[in-house]
Structure formats: structure tokens, C-alpha cells
Write a protein that holds these residues in place. Structure first.
Motif, PDB file in Angstrom:
ATOM      1  N   HIS A  80       0.831  -1.208   0.000  1.00 27.01           N
ATOM      2  CA  HIS A  80       0.000   0.000   0.000  1.00 27.01           C
ATOM      3  C   HIS A  80       0.861   1.251   0.000  1.00 27.01           C
ATOM      4  N   ALA A  81       2.014   1.193   0.652  1.00 22.20           N
ATOM      5  CA  ALA A  81       2.898   2.357   0.730  1.00 22.20           C
ATOM      6  C   ALA A  81       3.408   2.783  -0.641  1.00 22.20           C
ATOM      7  N   VAL A  82       3.440   1.860  -1.590  1.00 24.04           N
ATOM      8  CA  VAL A  82       3.894   2.205  -2.948  1.00 24.04           C
ATOM      9  C   VAL A  82       2.724   2.240  -3.924  1.00 24.04           C
ATOM     10  N   GLY A  83       1.495   2.316  -3.381  1.00 26.87           N
ATOM     11  CA  GLY A  83       0.339   2.530  -4.241  1.00 26.87           C
ATOM     12  C   GLY A  83      -0.404   1.296  -4.687  1.00 26.87           C
ATOM     13  N   ILE A  84      -0.036   0.119  -4.187  1.00 23.62           N
ATOM     14  CA  ILE A  84      -0.741  -1.105  -4.566  1.00 23.62           C
ATOM     15  C   ILE A  84      -1.855  -1.333  -3.548  1.00 23.62           C
ATOM     16  N   THR A  85      -3.057  -0.942  -3.902  1.00 24.66           N
ATOM     17  CA  THR A  85      -4.205  -1.000  -3.010  1.00 24.66           C
ATOM     18  C   THR A  85      -4.765  -2.424  -2.926  1.00 24.66           C
ATOM     19  N   PRO A  86      -5.662  -2.681  -1.966  1.00 22.05           N
ATOM     20  CA  PRO A  86      -6.307  -4.006  -1.908  1.00 22.05           C
ATOM     21  C   PRO A  86      -6.993  -4.390  -3.206  1.00 22.05           C
ATOM     22  N   HIS A  87      -7.489  -3.396  -3.942  1.00 20.53           N
ATOM     23  CA  HIS A  87      -8.144  -3.687  -5.217  1.00 20.53           C
ATOM     24  C   HIS A  87      -7.131  -4.194  -6.235  1.00 20.53           C
ATOM     25  N   ARG A  88      -5.948  -3.592  -6.246  1.00 22.38           N
ATOM     26  CA  ARG A  88      -4.903  -4.040  -7.161  1.00 22.38           C
ATOM     27  C   ARG A  88      -4.406  -5.433  -6.760  1.00 22.38           C
ATOM     28  N   VAL A  89      -4.272  -5.663  -5.466  1.00 24.31           N
ATOM     29  CA  VAL A  89      -3.871  -6.992  -4.989  1.00 24.31           C
ATOM     30  C   VAL A  89      -4.912  -8.022  -5.389  1.00 24.31           C
ATOM     31  N   SER A  90      -6.179  -7.635  -5.327  1.00 23.77           N
ATOM     32  CA  SER A  90      -7.254  -8.540  -5.722  1.00 23.77           C
ATOM     33  C   SER A  90      -7.127  -8.928  -7.193  1.00 23.77           C
ATOM     34  N   VAL A  91      -6.809  -7.947  -8.031  1.00 22.22           N
ATOM     35  CA  VAL A  91      -6.645  -8.218  -9.462  1.00 22.22           C
ATOM     36  C   VAL A  91      -5.484  -9.182  -9.693  1.00 22.22           C
ATOM     37  N   LEU A  92      -4.385  -8.995  -8.957  1.00 18.69           N
ATOM     38  CA  LEU A  92      -3.186  -9.804  -9.159  1.00 18.69           C
ATOM     39  C   LEU A  92      -3.315 -11.216  -8.613  1.00 18.69           C
ATOM     40  N   THR A  93      -4.135 -11.396  -7.575  1.00 18.52           N
ATOM     41  CA  THR A  93      -4.219 -12.699  -6.923  1.00 18.52           C
ATOM     42  C   THR A  93      -5.521 -13.445  -7.184  1.00 18.52           C
ATOM     43  N   GLY A  94      -6.558 -12.714  -7.594  1.00 19.67           N
ATOM     44  CA  GLY A  94      -7.854 -13.358  -7.771  1.00 19.67           C
ATOM     45  C   GLY A  94      -8.619 -13.516  -6.475  1.00 19.67           C
ATOM     46  N   ILE A  95      -8.127 -12.923  -5.384  1.00 20.09           N
ATOM     47  CA  ILE A  95      -8.780 -12.991  -4.077  1.00 20.09           C
ATOM     48  C   ILE A  95      -9.677 -11.775  -3.906  1.00 20.09           C
ATOM     49  N   ASP A  96     -10.853 -11.967  -3.357  1.00 18.00           N
ATOM     50  CA  ASP A  96     -11.786 -10.867  -3.161  1.00 18.00           C
ATOM     51  C   ASP A  96     -11.138  -9.782  -2.307  1.00 18.00           C
ATOM     52  N   TRP A  97     -11.300  -8.509  -2.723  1.00 25.15           N
ATOM     53  CA  TRP A  97     -10.626  -7.418  -2.033  1.00 25.15           C
ATOM     54  C   TRP A  97     -11.125  -7.242  -0.608  1.00 25.15           C
ATOM     55  N   ASN A  98     -12.381  -7.599  -0.340  1.00 26.31           N
ATOM     56  CA  ASN A  98     -12.897  -7.500   1.031  1.00 26.31           C
ATOM     57  C   ASN A  98     -12.156  -8.437   1.967  1.00 26.31           C
ATOM     58  N   THR A  99     -11.795  -9.606   1.466  1.00 23.78           N
ATOM     59  CA  THR A  99     -11.008 -10.545   2.270  1.00 23.78           C
ATOM     60  C   THR A  99      -9.616  -9.991   2.514  1.00 23.78           C
ATOM     61  N   ILE A 100      -9.024  -9.396   1.496  1.00 22.06           N
ATOM     62  CA  ILE A 100      -7.665  -8.858   1.616  1.00 22.06           C
ATOM     63  C   ILE A 100      -7.599  -7.752   2.653  1.00 22.06           C
ATOM     64  N   ARG A 101      -8.557  -6.845   2.627  1.00 25.36           N
ATOM     65  CA  ARG A 101      -8.483  -5.703   3.546  1.00 25.36           C
ATOM     66  C   ARG A 101      -8.706  -6.098   4.996  1.00 25.36           C
ATOM     67  N   LEU A 102      -9.320  -7.267   5.232  1.00 29.67           N
ATOM     68  CA  LEU A 102      -9.529  -7.710   6.609  1.00 29.67           C
ATOM     69  C   LEU A 102      -8.229  -8.133   7.281  1.00 29.67           C
ATOM     70  N   TYR A 103      -7.140  -8.165   6.536  1.00 31.29           N
ATOM     71  CA  TYR A 103      -5.840  -8.455   7.133  1.00 31.29           C
ATOM     72  C   TYR A 103      -5.158  -7.188   7.650  1.00 31.29           C
ATOM     73  N   THR A 104      -5.694  -6.021   7.275  1.00 37.38           N
ATOM     74  CA  THR A 104      -5.106  -4.768   7.737  1.00 37.38           C
ATOM     75  C   THR A 104      -6.088  -3.896   8.515  1.00 37.38           C
ATOM     76  N   GLN A 105      -7.370  -4.222   8.434  1.00 31.63           N
ATOM     77  CA  GLN A 105      -8.364  -3.441   9.166  1.00 31.63           C
ATOM     78  C   GLN A 105      -9.611  -4.289   9.399  1.00 31.63           C
ATOM     79  N   PRO A 106     -10.276  -4.070  10.522  1.00 26.30           N
ATOM     80  CA  PRO A 106     -11.510  -4.823  10.798  1.00 26.30           C
ATOM     81  C   PRO A 106     -12.692  -4.233  10.051  1.00 26.30           C
ATOM     82  N   ALA A 107     -13.796  -4.947  10.067  1.00 26.82           N
ATOM     83  CA  ALA A 107     -15.043  -4.457   9.477  1.00 26.82           C
ATOM     84  C   ALA A 107     -16.137  -4.599  10.528  1.00 26.82           C
TER      85      ALA A 107
END
Length: 300
Positions: A80-107
Motif C-alpha cells: 500500500h505504501a507504494v500505491g498497490i491497493t487491496p483492489h490491485r492486490v485482488s486483481v493480481l491474486t484473484g482474491i476478493d478485495w474484502n477478504t484482503i483488507r480484513l488483514y489490515t483493518q476490521p469491518a
């Protein structure tokens, strides 16, 4: 080999008070049995199958339980510090972005806390992503404009976005006019960071007045600017200058655009274009009259 005490039976647990303490939100995962004490026969079978597989994997030395998620969380912060957001990570990995962001912040609103453990497979996918170089020089302005528009569509006044992006407040509106074929890489990076940070924050939490929010929403609606939820449906499209959003666009406008493309790129007549679109020739004529900028005159 499993024992009788290892596996559960519906009859043995259905009468316990805890069994009906909470209604499970679904009946497709182990949490149905373990967290909500659901004792439907199919849920018990699912749990028993998992137990059998776990014990067999332990016996054969192939068991891989959940592991500490700290390396995943730290790596996501670096990305994230270099601009790769959870949405970009989702595109690269195929993992839902909501799942990815739960590793850095709660919901909290979803009743979900921040993930503290993960699977080896998930960790491998995240750690495989290497930080990309920070944007530099001049870049395409499409993503910058669309991120600003999306934030405005959820109530962010344009002038309030300036400090978050790293530009003067009066320069935000200039970015949306599209007069510049390129924007500074630092500006594009600032828009990426602001979008990732503010898309889930209500403007009022940052001191934006109700009047300011109302004006931003009204302006965005007038211009049919798509909100973040729209862009979530099309991973990567927010930066794609060839992707044409059709958010709240009248059908007749879409017809005018598509007919224009068919008649110019495809060299079709109006009758052939109408047949391709499944409409009448007169509807295309109405569409061109309503949106003359798309009207073309080729073979009748």
C-alpha cells in the motif's frame, strides 16, 4: 483413526441450550458448526468430514494448520505504501478485495474483526506480489480523474480532496476538466492513496459539512459520476482509458454510442446496425437526434 468422541452427532447436541443461542448466517462453512453451534445434519457431516481429513493429514504428516498472519499484514502495508491497493492486490491474486483488507483493518459493521491467522496458500499468494516502482514522470490521467469522481459520488467535495491527494484544492477541479493529456506521477499516486483511504470513510468524519456533502452528491449525480462500488465490478477498469463506463447512462445514449461505433468501425448501414443491436432503424435515428455528437452519415 477417529474415535467416537472426535465426531459429533446431531442427536447428541441438538438439545443443548447453546445449540440455539444464535442463528447461523449461512450453512456452507465450518463456522456454522463451530461458532454458531448449528446442528443440522448436513452441517454436522461437513464438520465430521473436516475432522476426518484433519486427523488423516496429521497421521501422514501433511497437516498444515492456520499460521500467523503478521507477515501477510506487513507485506500488504508495504504494498500500500507504494500505491498497490487491496483492489490491485485482488486483481493480481484473484482474491476478493474484502477478504484482503480484513488483514489490515476490521469491518465492525459486518461483525468481522481483523484476521490474525491465515493459510499457507494465502500467505504465498500475497508474498509473491513484489512492490512496483512508485509512479513517476507523466502518466495517463484516466485513473486519477475517475478516482476523484468516485469519491465525489459518495459525498466528498472536490476542494476537500486536494490535501488528501497532495495538490492545491483549486487544482482538483482542473484535473477533472481533462485538458491535460498527462498528469504528474506523484499526483496519480496521491489519488490512488486518497481513494484507498477515503472510499470507506464518510466525509462527515473528516469535518465536511452536511451542505458540502449534499452539494458534492448533487454535482456527481448531475455528471453521472460512478461511485467506488461501480468500479469494484470491473477490476482494473478504473485505470483503463478504453473502458467506457455506463453508470446511469440512458439507454438511448448507449444506443447512440454503439450505433456510432458499428457504423464507423464496422462500416455498417443504419439498418444493419439496428439489426445487430436488436432495435429498429428509427430508434437509431432518434438516438442520433438526441445525441448529435454520435450521428454519422454512411450508407442509408
Amino acid at each position: 483413526m477417529t474415535t467416537a468422541s472426535t465426531l459429533a452427532t446431531p442427536e447428541a447436541t441438538a438439545a443443548t441450550p447453546a445449540a440455539v443461542a444464535r442463528e447461523a448466517p449461512h450453512h456452507t462453512k465450518l463456522t456454522c458448526y463451530t461458532d454458531y453451534r448449528c446442528r443440522r445434519p448436513e452441517c454436522v457431516r461437513r464438520y465430521n468430514d473436516w475432522q476426518n481429513n484433519r486427523l488423516h493429514a496429521k497421521a501422514t504428516g501433511t497437516w498444515q494448520p492456520l499460521i500467523d498472519a503478521t507477515p501477510v499484514r506487513e507485506h500488504l502495508h508495504k504494498l500500500h505504501a507504494v500505491g498497490i491497493t487491496p483492489h490491485r492486490v485482488s486483481v493480481l491474486t484473484g482474491i476478493d478485495w474484502n477478504t484482503i483488507r480484513l488483514y489490515t483493518q476490521p469491518a465492525p459493521k459486518q461483525g468481522r474483526g481483523m484476521f490474525r491467522r491465515t493459510t499457507p496458500e494465502f500467505e504465498a499468494k500475497i508474498l509473491a506480489i513484489q512492490p512496483e516502482p512508485t509512479l513517476s514522470g507523466l502518466v495517463d490521467p484516466t485513473g486519477t480523474c475517475r478516482r476523484i469522481q468516485a469519491l465525489s459520488a459518495i459525498g466528498w467535495p472536490l476542494k476537500e480532496l486536494g490535501p488528501h491527494i497532495g495538490v492545491r484544492p483549486d487544482n482538483v477541479r482542473r484535473l477533472l476538466k481533462g485538458r491535460q493529456p498527462r498528469v504528474q506521477g506523484t499526483t496519480a499516486q496521491g489519488a490512488i492513496d486518497a481513494y484507498a483511504q477515503l472510499r470507506n470513510d464518510h466525509p462527515s468524519k473528516h469535518g465536511v459539512s452536511a451542505i458540502g456533502i449534499s452539494r458534492a452528491l448533487r454535482n456527481a449525480k448531475q455528471h453521472r459520476w460512478a461511485p467506488p462500488k461501480y468500479w469494484d465490478q470491473y477490476p482494473g477498469a478504473i485505470d483503463d482509458p478504453h473502458f467506457i463506463p455506463e453508470y446511469r447512462k440512458p439507454r438511448i445514449a448507449v444506443v447512440a454510442e454503439e450505433a456510432h461505433w458499428l457504423m464507423t468501425a464496422g462500416r455498417l448501414t443504419r439498418a444493419d446496425a439496428a439489426d445487430r443491436l436488436g432495435i429498429t432503424k428509427s430508434y437509431i435515428e432518434r438516438a442520433f437526434k438526441a445525441y448529435p455528437e454520435y450521428a454519422v452519415e454512411v450508407a442509408p
